[in-house]
Motif scaffolding. Structure first.
Motif, mmCIF file in Angstrom:
data_model
loop_
_atom_site.group_PDB
_atom_site.id
_atom_site.type_symbol
_atom_site.label_atom_id
_atom_site.label_comp_id
_atom_site.label_asym_id
_atom_site.label_seq_id
_atom_site.Cartn_x
_atom_site.Cartn_y
_atom_site.Cartn_z
ATOM 1 N N LYS A 10 62.324 18.356 38.436
ATOM 2 C CA LYS A 10 61.358 18.887 39.201
ATOM 3 C C LYS A 10 60.877 18.050 40.388
ATOM 4 C CE LYS A 10 59.413 21.770 35.235
ATOM 5 N NZ LYS A 10 58.295 21.700 34.551
ATOM 6 N N PHE A 11 60.530 18.624 41.410
ATOM 7 C CA PHE A 11 59.477 17.938 42.519
ATOM 8 C C PHE A 11 58.424 18.951 42.812
ATOM 9 C CE2 PHE A 11 58.611 18.626 46.803
ATOM 10 C CZ PHE A 11 58.125 17.369 47.314
ATOM 11 N N LYS A 12 57.150 18.328 42.927
ATOM 12 C CA LYS A 12 56.136 19.003 43.332
ATOM 13 C C LYS A 12 55.355 18.095 44.474
ATOM 14 C CE LYS A 12 51.974 21.332 41.281
ATOM 15 N NZ LYS A 12 51.058 21.323 40.287
ATOM 16 N N GLY A 13 55.129 18.777 45.446
ATOM 17 C CA GLY A 13 54.239 18.026 46.572
ATOM 18 C C GLY A 13 54.438 18.711 47.923
ATOM 19 N N ALA A 14 53.960 17.959 49.068
ATOM 20 C CA ALA A 14 53.686 18.694 50.297
ATOM 21 C C ALA A 14 55.186 18.571 51.019
ATOM 22 C CB ALA A 14 52.714 17.915 51.093
ATOM 23 N N LEU A 15 55.598 19.509 51.890
ATOM 24 C CA LEU A 15 56.728 19.632 52.671
ATOM 25 C C LEU A 15 56.333 20.092 54.032
ATOM 26 C CD1 LEU A 15 59.293 21.373 49.967
ATOM 27 C CD2 LEU A 15 59.204 18.898 50.945
ATOM 28 N N LYS A 16 56.970 19.614 55.026
ATOM 29 C CA LYS A 16 56.840 20.155 56.547
ATOM 30 C C LYS A 16 57.922 21.164 56.683
ATOM 31 C CE LYS A 16 57.544 15.830 57.002
ATOM 32 N NZ LYS A 16 57.782 14.540 57.760
ATOM 33 N N VAL A 17 57.760 21.680 57.982
ATOM 34 C CA VAL A 17 58.886 22.847 58.374
ATOM 35 C C VAL A 17 60.106 21.791 58.601
ATOM 36 C CG1 VAL A 17 59.433 24.261 60.225
ATOM 37 C CG2 VAL A 17 57.006 24.370 59.215
ATOM 38 N N GLY A 18 61.069 22.352 57.868
ATOM 39 C CA GLY A 18 62.366 21.506 58.118
ATOM 40 C C GLY A 18 63.556 21.909 57.030
ATOM 41 N N ASN A 19 64.264 20.957 56.819
ATOM 42 C CA ASN A 19 65.242 21.219 55.652
ATOM 43 C C ASN A 19 65.099 20.285 54.413
ATOM 44 O OD1 ASN A 19 67.178 23.367 57.298
ATOM 45 N ND2 ASN A 19 66.536 21.710 58.812
ATOM 46 N N VAL A 20 65.909 20.812 53.256
ATOM 47 C CA VAL A 20 65.905 20.025 52.077
ATOM 48 C C VAL A 20 67.217 20.055 51.400
ATOM 49 C CG1 VAL A 20 63.393 19.762 51.601
ATOM 50 C CG2 VAL A 20 64.525 21.643 50.691
ATOM 51 N N LYS A 21 67.489 19.188 50.745
ATOM 52 C CA LYS A 21 68.708 19.225 49.921
ATOM 53 C C LYS A 21 68.683 18.296 48.965
ATOM 54 C CE LYS A 21 72.932 18.504 51.531
ATOM 55 N NZ LYS A 21 73.841 18.702 52.355
ATOM 56 N N PHE A 22 69.705 18.152 47.989
ATOM 57 C CA PHE A 22 69.584 17.161 46.802
ATOM 58 C C PHE A 22 70.842 16.232 46.949
ATOM 59 C CE2 PHE A 22 68.616 21.647 46.028
ATOM 60 C CZ PHE A 22 67.091 21.305 45.288
ATOM 61 N N ARG A 23 70.354 14.970 46.519
ATOM 62 C CA ARG A 23 71.324 14.020 46.287
ATOM 63 C C ARG A 23 70.992 12.996 44.962
ATOM 64 N NH1 ARG A 23 71.002 9.763 51.371
ATOM 65 N NH2 ARG A 23 68.707 8.779 51.090
ATOM 66 N N LEU A 24 72.094 12.305 44.558
ATOM 67 C CA LEU A 24 71.692 11.417 43.305
ATOM 68 C C LEU A 24 71.500 10.094 43.688
ATOM 69 C CD1 LEU A 24 71.716 11.347 40.284
ATOM 70 C CD2 LEU A 24 74.225 10.895 40.631
ATOM 71 N N ASN A 25 70.470 9.502 43.235
ATOM 72 C CA ASN A 25 70.095 8.056 43.246
ATOM 73 C C ASN A 25 70.177 7.580 44.584
ATOM 74 O OD1 ASN A 25 70.126 7.634 40.487
ATOM 75 N ND2 ASN A 25 72.317 7.277 40.111
ATOM 76 N N ASN A 26 69.549 8.410 45.658
ATOM 77 C CA ASN A 26 69.097 7.919 46.755
ATOM 78 C C ASN A 26 70.461 7.476 47.610
ATOM 79 O OD1 ASN A 26 67.151 7.599 49.061
ATOM 80 N ND2 ASN A 26 66.976 5.515 48.673
ATOM 81 N N ALA A 27 71.457 8.239 47.703
ATOM 82 C CA ALA A 27 72.675 7.776 48.282
ATOM 83 C C ALA A 27 73.614 9.334 48.429
ATOM 84 C CB ALA A 27 73.738 6.969 47.487
ATOM 85 N N TRP A 28 74.239 9.456 49.278
ATOM 86 C CA TRP A 28 75.191 10.454 49.846
ATOM 87 C C TRP A 28 76.344 10.631 48.897
ATOM 88 C CZ3 TRP A 28 72.586 14.165 51.949
ATOM 89 C CH2 TRP A 28 71.652 13.913 52.997
ATOM 90 N N THR A 29 76.474 9.598 48.046
ATOM 91 C CA THR A 29 77.852 9.727 47.125
ATOM 92 C C THR A 29 78.073 11.111 46.484
ATOM 93 O OG1 THR A 29 77.454 7.517 47.239
ATOM 94 C CG2 THR A 29 79.406 8.590 45.659
#
Length: 358
Positions: A283-302
């Motif tokens: 879960k994520f709960k917080g403020a977002l700006k206009v723009g894009n989001v996606k998901f990744r593991l352990n702060n890396a693009w692997t």
């Protein structure tokens, strides 16, 4: 005047020829480069089992490739089956493993070779053929000749069972404690988030009661009925592994996160999600700006997931798409993903998610 014009033409010609020679010096791709000899697999026949899955079972070695450029040479190893190494799509389905710069060999554990063999379609408990080649990279890619490797993979036995992890993070309620699932005989694994507003102590119980439990001994290992709590190092999300065979446990920082220009971290730093161990979702709960989001593991693009559109509620492994946030505000994002395949170690092709403005 004509004499000076002729001299000028000669000088210009010499300058052009000189420049051409200088350019030839850096056009290294015109010079042939190759492996100076064959690569080797030691041994070239491997029978895999639970007895050697955590041991080095094969070493691939190769001669250095000398480029006409004085810089470190990078090497990688490709594994495939012979039928996929011919035609227009040759080697496209191969498993590629980085070896590093200026190294001339790499060893593989039994578990890693087993995952590759099964991923490439070799049947278990039967000797099958893989082909291996080495890739060398500097100003271009050079490939060695392929060699054969005979591998007999095995299927890991599916185990069942759970232990439980009550702690300060969930107010010590054994009925709602995180369950760690069996991943091997006597070994359990799961995920837990320790909030900053809670304590860091916990124990391990074999049932959802206090009839039997493990606390910490003087070295922090498991001790039956010890009143001393285990302690996590700091708040955050972790992958917990407990080995009842050795009475040891480990906690490795582990978190799915949201990333993108709609988040405070932009495209460079993920915002960690928290794990709900009862619902088995992130879960994520917080403020977002206009723009894009996606998901990744352990702060890396692997390992990363992106959606094909805003409406499907599904994300795809390595997809370049992102969910578009059209209005700034406070959002709740839920991300649900299955475990990676225990045999191949590969994450699922898809996961599901929801984005809700609150």
């Amino acid at each position: 005047m004509k004499k000076y014009i002729n001299k000028l033409l000669v000088i210009c010609t010499l300058l052009i020829l000189s420049a051409s020679c200088e350019n030839d010096a850096i056009l290294t791709t015109l010079k042939e480069v190759s492996f100076s000899g064959p690569i080797e697999a030691s041994p070239n026949t491997v029978v895999l089992s639970t007895d050697n899955e955590n041991e080095s079972v094969v070493t691939i070695s190769w001669p250095a490739v000398v480029y006409p450029v004085n810089a470190p040479v990078s090497y990688a190893i490709q594994f495939d089956v012979a039928s996929d190494t011919i035609g227009a799509t040759a080697w496209e389905k191969s498993v590629r493993v980085e070896a590093g710069e200026e190294v001339l060999s790499k060893s593989f554990l039994g578990t890693d070779l087993n995952k590759m063999a099964i991923k490439l379609g070799l049947p278990v408990d039967v000797a099958g053929k893989m082909v291996v080649r080495v890739e060398s990279t500097l100003d271009r890619k050079i490939y060695s000749k392929a060699i054969a490797l005979t591998v007999t993979p095995f299927a890991k036995q599916v185990v069942f069972g759970q232990i439980y992890m009550p702690g300060s993070y969930q107010d010590w309620d054994i009925n709602t404690a995180a369950a760690l699932d069996a991943v091997s005989s006597g070994i359990y694994q799961g995920y837990v988030t320790f909030p900053e507003t809670k304590g860091l102590g916990f124990k391990f119980n074999t049932e959802r009661n206090w009839a039997q439990f493990y606390g910490a001994d003087a070295n922090g290992n498991l001790m039956d009925h010890s009143d001393t709590d285990f302690q996590i190092a700091a708040p955050g999300s972790y992958q917990m592994t407990v080995n009842l065979n050795t009475l040891k446990w480990t906690a490795v920082a582990f978190s799915w996160g949201v990333v993108g220009d709609a988040t405070d971290g932009g495209w460079d730093n993920s915002t960690n999600m928290s794990y709900d161990h009862q619902l088995k979702i992130w879960k994520f709960k917080g403020a977002l700006k206009v723009g894009n989001v996606k998901f990744r593991l352990n702060n890396a693009w692997t390992i990363n997931y992106g959606p094909k559109n805003n409406d499907e509620g599904k994300v795809y492994l390595d997809n370049p798409g992102a969910h578009y946030i059209s209005e700034a505000g406070t959002y709740e994002i839920i991300f649900s993903i299955q475990e990676k395949d225990p045999t191949t170690g590969i994450y699922p092709a898809t996961a599901i998610y929801t984005v809700k403005k609150i």
